[in-house]
Design a protein around this motif. Structure first.
Motif, PDB file in Angstrom:
ATOM      1  N   ALA A  80       0.916  -1.210   0.037  1.00 33.05           N
ATOM      2  CA  ALA A  80      -0.110   0.011  -0.059  1.00 33.05           C
ATOM      3  C   ALA A  80       0.862   1.386  -0.050  1.00 33.05           C
ATOM      4  O   ALA A  80       0.659   2.324  -0.660  1.00 33.05           O
ATOM      5  N   LEU A  81       1.969   1.197   0.752  1.00 30.40           N
ATOM      6  CA  LEU A  81       2.789   2.412   0.737  1.00 30.40           C
ATOM      7  C   LEU A  81       3.435   2.614  -0.271  1.00 30.40           C
ATOM      8  O   LEU A  81       3.703   3.736  -0.854  1.00 30.40           O
ATOM      9  N   SER A  82       4.021   1.641  -0.995  1.00 25.14           N
ATOM     10  CA  SER A  82       4.554   1.732  -2.279  1.00 25.14           C
ATOM     11  C   SER A  82       3.742   2.223  -3.397  1.00 25.14           C
ATOM     12  O   SER A  82       4.283   2.926  -4.421  1.00 25.14           O
ATOM     13  N   SER A  83       2.549   1.846  -3.657  1.00 22.45           N
ATOM     14  CA  SER A  83       1.769   2.056  -4.426  1.00 22.45           C
ATOM     15  C   SER A  83       1.241   3.449  -4.286  1.00 22.45           C
ATOM     16  O   SER A  83       0.862   4.309  -5.400  1.00 22.45           O
ATOM     17  N   LYS A  84       1.207   3.895  -2.981  1.00 24.63           N
ATOM     18  CA  LYS A  84       0.978   5.592  -2.733  1.00 24.63           C
ATOM     19  C   LYS A  84       1.458   6.316  -3.586  1.00 24.63           C
ATOM     20  O   LYS A  84       1.443   7.353  -4.176  1.00 24.63           O
ATOM     21  N   ASN A  85       3.040   6.288  -3.566  1.00 28.08           N
ATOM     22  CA  ASN A  85       4.010   6.917  -4.382  1.00 28.08           C
ATOM     23  C   ASN A  85       3.535   6.905  -5.887  1.00 28.08           C
ATOM     24  O   ASN A  85       3.727   7.990  -6.392  1.00 28.08           O
ATOM     25  N   ALA A  86       3.167   6.173  -6.356  1.00 29.60           N
ATOM     26  CA  ALA A  86       2.981   5.860  -7.778  1.00 29.60           C
ATOM     27  C   ALA A  86       1.638   6.529  -8.129  1.00 29.60           C
ATOM     28  O   ALA A  86       1.494   7.449  -9.098  1.00 29.60           O
ATOM     29  N   VAL A  87       0.667   6.444  -6.922  1.00 29.00           N
ATOM     30  CA  VAL A  87      -0.601   7.390  -7.135  1.00 29.00           C
ATOM     31  C   VAL A  87      -0.229   8.902  -7.243  1.00 29.00           C
ATOM     32  O   VAL A  87      -0.677   9.809  -7.892  1.00 29.00           O
ATOM     33  N   LEU A  88       0.663   9.266  -6.325  1.00 30.96           N
ATOM     34  CA  LEU A  88       0.910  10.767  -6.054  1.00 30.96           C
ATOM     35  C   LEU A  88       1.852  11.295  -7.224  1.00 30.96           C
ATOM     36  O   LEU A  88       1.640  12.254  -8.109  1.00 30.96           O
ATOM     37  N   ALA A  89       2.513  10.355  -7.865  1.00 34.86           N
ATOM     38  CA  ALA A  89       3.399  10.600  -8.996  1.00 34.86           C
ATOM     39  C   ALA A  89       2.507  10.908 -10.284  1.00 34.86           C
ATOM     40  O   ALA A  89       2.481  12.072 -11.042  1.00 34.86           O
ATOM     41  N   PHE A  90       1.579  10.061 -10.468  1.00 37.06           N
ATOM     42  CA  PHE A  90       0.723  10.078 -11.464  1.00 37.06           C
ATOM     43  C   PHE A  90      -0.168  11.287 -11.446  1.00 37.06           C
ATOM     44  O   PHE A  90      -0.592  12.175 -12.358  1.00 37.06           O
TER      45      PHE A  90
END
Length: 87
Positions: A7-17
């Motif tokens: 969940a924490l690693s995917s949050k970075n991808a969502v923020l970048a997008f």
């Protein structure tokens, strides 16, 4: 890898997008040939038929800032005094 780690690693991808989308939107709004909000044209015709908003806009465009408490009759008189008629 636990569920929390994923969940924490995917949050970075969502923020970048989200950041990429925000930058693309800002670039489109501020660097386009056609403005997002085109300027409003002057009212035409007889000033006696204009609305209060049109009278105020006409005066504002000519830096003749009317009083916020001015009545329609006062605005109309000021427009008529400042309007230039073609000769």
């Amino acid at each position: 890898m636990t569920l929390l780690d994923r969940a924490l690693s995917s949050k970075n991808a969502v923020l970048a997008f989200g950041g990429i989308v925000a930058l693309a939107t800002a670039f489109t709004i501020f660097n386009s040939d056609t403005p997002l909000f085109p300027p409003v044209d002057d009212p035409t015709g007889d000033p006696a038929t204009w609305s209060i908003d049109q009278l105020r806009r006409w005066l504002d465009l000519r830096n003749l800032h009317p009083s916020p408490t001015a009545t329609r009759e006062q605005l109309l008189e000021r427009v008529r005094l400042n309007i230039r008629r073609p000769d």
